[in-house]
Scaffold this motif. Structure first.
Motif, PDB file in Angstrom:
ATOM      1  N   ILE A 180      15.657 -52.954  -5.198  1.00 34.11           N
ATOM      2  CA  ILE A 180      16.938 -52.628  -4.566  1.00 34.11           C
ATOM      3  C   ILE A 180      17.693 -51.567  -5.351  1.00 34.11           C
ATOM      4  O   ILE A 180      18.638 -50.964  -4.853  1.00 34.11           O
ATOM      5  N   GLY A 181      17.287 -51.360  -6.609  1.00 35.20           N
ATOM      6  CA  GLY A 181      17.968 -50.382  -7.437  1.00 35.20           C
ATOM      7  C   GLY A 181      17.301 -50.255  -8.791  1.00 35.20           C
ATOM      8  O   GLY A 181      16.248 -50.855  -9.048  1.00 35.20           O
ATOM      9  N   VAL A 182      17.930 -49.454  -9.649  1.00 38.28           N
ATOM     10  CA  VAL A 182      17.412 -49.210 -10.990  1.00 38.28           C
ATOM     11  C   VAL A 182      18.575 -49.212 -11.980  1.00 38.28           C
ATOM     12  O   VAL A 182      19.735 -49.067 -11.593  1.00 38.28           O
ATOM     13  N   SER A 183      18.226 -49.369 -13.252  1.00 41.76           N
ATOM     14  CA  SER A 183      19.199 -49.169 -14.325  1.00 41.76           C
ATOM     15  C   SER A 183      18.649 -48.099 -15.256  1.00 41.76           C
ATOM     16  O   SER A 183      17.449 -48.055 -15.528  1.00 41.76           O
ATOM     17  N   VAL A 184      19.547 -47.239 -15.740  1.00 44.95           N
ATOM     18  CA  VAL A 184      19.135 -46.104 -16.568  1.00 44.95           C
ATOM     19  C   VAL A 184      19.981 -46.057 -17.833  1.00 44.95           C
ATOM     20  O   VAL A 184      21.208 -46.118 -17.765  1.00 44.95           O
TER      21      VAL A 184
END
Length: 211
Positions: A180-184
Motif C-alpha cells: 500500500i506504500g513505502v517508507s524512505v
C-alpha cells in the motif's frame, strides 16, 4: 479530519527521519511538505537515551507546528515505554522493526496506529492477528519485488508497506507488487543536506517520488 491510516494510505510514503536533530526538524518537515510528503516517522535510538529524548522533542515540535497537516509517528519503537512516551509527545502511529505483542497491544489500547516489522508470511499474519493495522516488510530491498508479489497472492487482506532500501527509482515497483506504500530514509531525509541547511534540495528529493 482524515484519520492517520487514511493519510498513510492516500499518500503512500512515510519519510523516515533518523539522526536528524530537533533543531533542524521544522525546516526539514517543511521541505518535505513543500515537496508533497506529509507522513513523517521520527526514530528512537536503541543506543542513545539522549537521541531518544530528542526524538520525543522533535515529535512534539512537529505536532505543535504543523497540527493535522502532518501525520507524525515514532520509529524504532521497541518497548511499551517507547509507545507511551511517543504517544505523550503526540505520535499518531508506532513503527517497529520487529513484532512485539505488548508494543502492538499498548499502541492499540491508546487508540493509535500499529505498524510492526515482519519478514516472513508467518510473521506478517501473526502481527496482524495481534492487532497490527499495517505490517512493515523489512528489509524490503533484500526481500525483493518478486518476494512481495509472491506473498501478496495469498495474503490479500493485510495492508503491507515496504521499508529498507527504497528510493525514487524503485518505490513504485513495490507498490505495483502489492504494497500500500513505502517508507524512505536516508535516500530522502538526507542528513548531509540537512546539516548543510540545503532544504531546497530536500524538497526536490521529495518531489521525485510520484506514487
Amino acid at each position: 479530519m482524515k484519520s492517520t491510516i487514511d493519510m498513510i494510505v492516500e499518500n503512500k510514503l512515510v519519510a523516515i527521519s533518523r539522526g536528524i536533530s530537533s533543531d533542524k526538524m521544522i525546516n526539514t518537515v517543511q521541505a518535505l511538505k513543500d515537496g508533497g510528503i506529509v507522513c513523517i516517522e521520527v526514530t528512537f535510538s536503541a543506543k542513545s537515551e539522549e537521541i531518544s529524548r530528542d526524538t520525543l522533542k522533535a515529535i512534539s515540535m512537529i505536532k505543535e507546528y504543523f497540527g493535522d497537516d502532518i501525520a507524525v509517528g515514532a520509529g524504532t519503537v521497541l518497548t511499551v515505554d517507547n509507545v507511551r512516551q511517543a504517544a505523550d509527545a503526540g505520535a499518531q502511529y508506532m513503527i517497529s522493526p520487529n513484532i512485539n505483542e505488548e508494543v502492538i497491544k499498548e499502541t492499540k489500547r491508546l487508540g493509535l496506529v500499529s505498524i510492526p516489522g515482519a519478514f516472513t508470511p508467518t510473521e506478517v499474519i501473526n502481527a496482524y492477528n495481534m492487532g497490527a493495522d499495517i505490517v512493515k516488510l523489512f528489509p524490503a530491498a533484500v526481500l525483493g519485488v518478486e518476494y512481495i508479489k509472491a506473498i501478496t497472492g495469498p495474503i490479500t487482506h493485510i495492508p503491507l508497506t515496504a521499508v529498507g532500501g527504497i528510493h525514487a527509482g524503485n518505490a513504485n515497483d513495490f507498490i505495483r507488487a502489492g504494497c500500500i506504500g513505502v517508507s524512505v530514509g536516508g535516500n530522502l531525509v538526507n542528513k548531509k543536506l540537512i546539516d548543510a541547511g540545503d532544504f531546497e534540495a530536500i524538497k526536490k528529493l521529495a518531489q521525485e517520488y510520484k506514487l
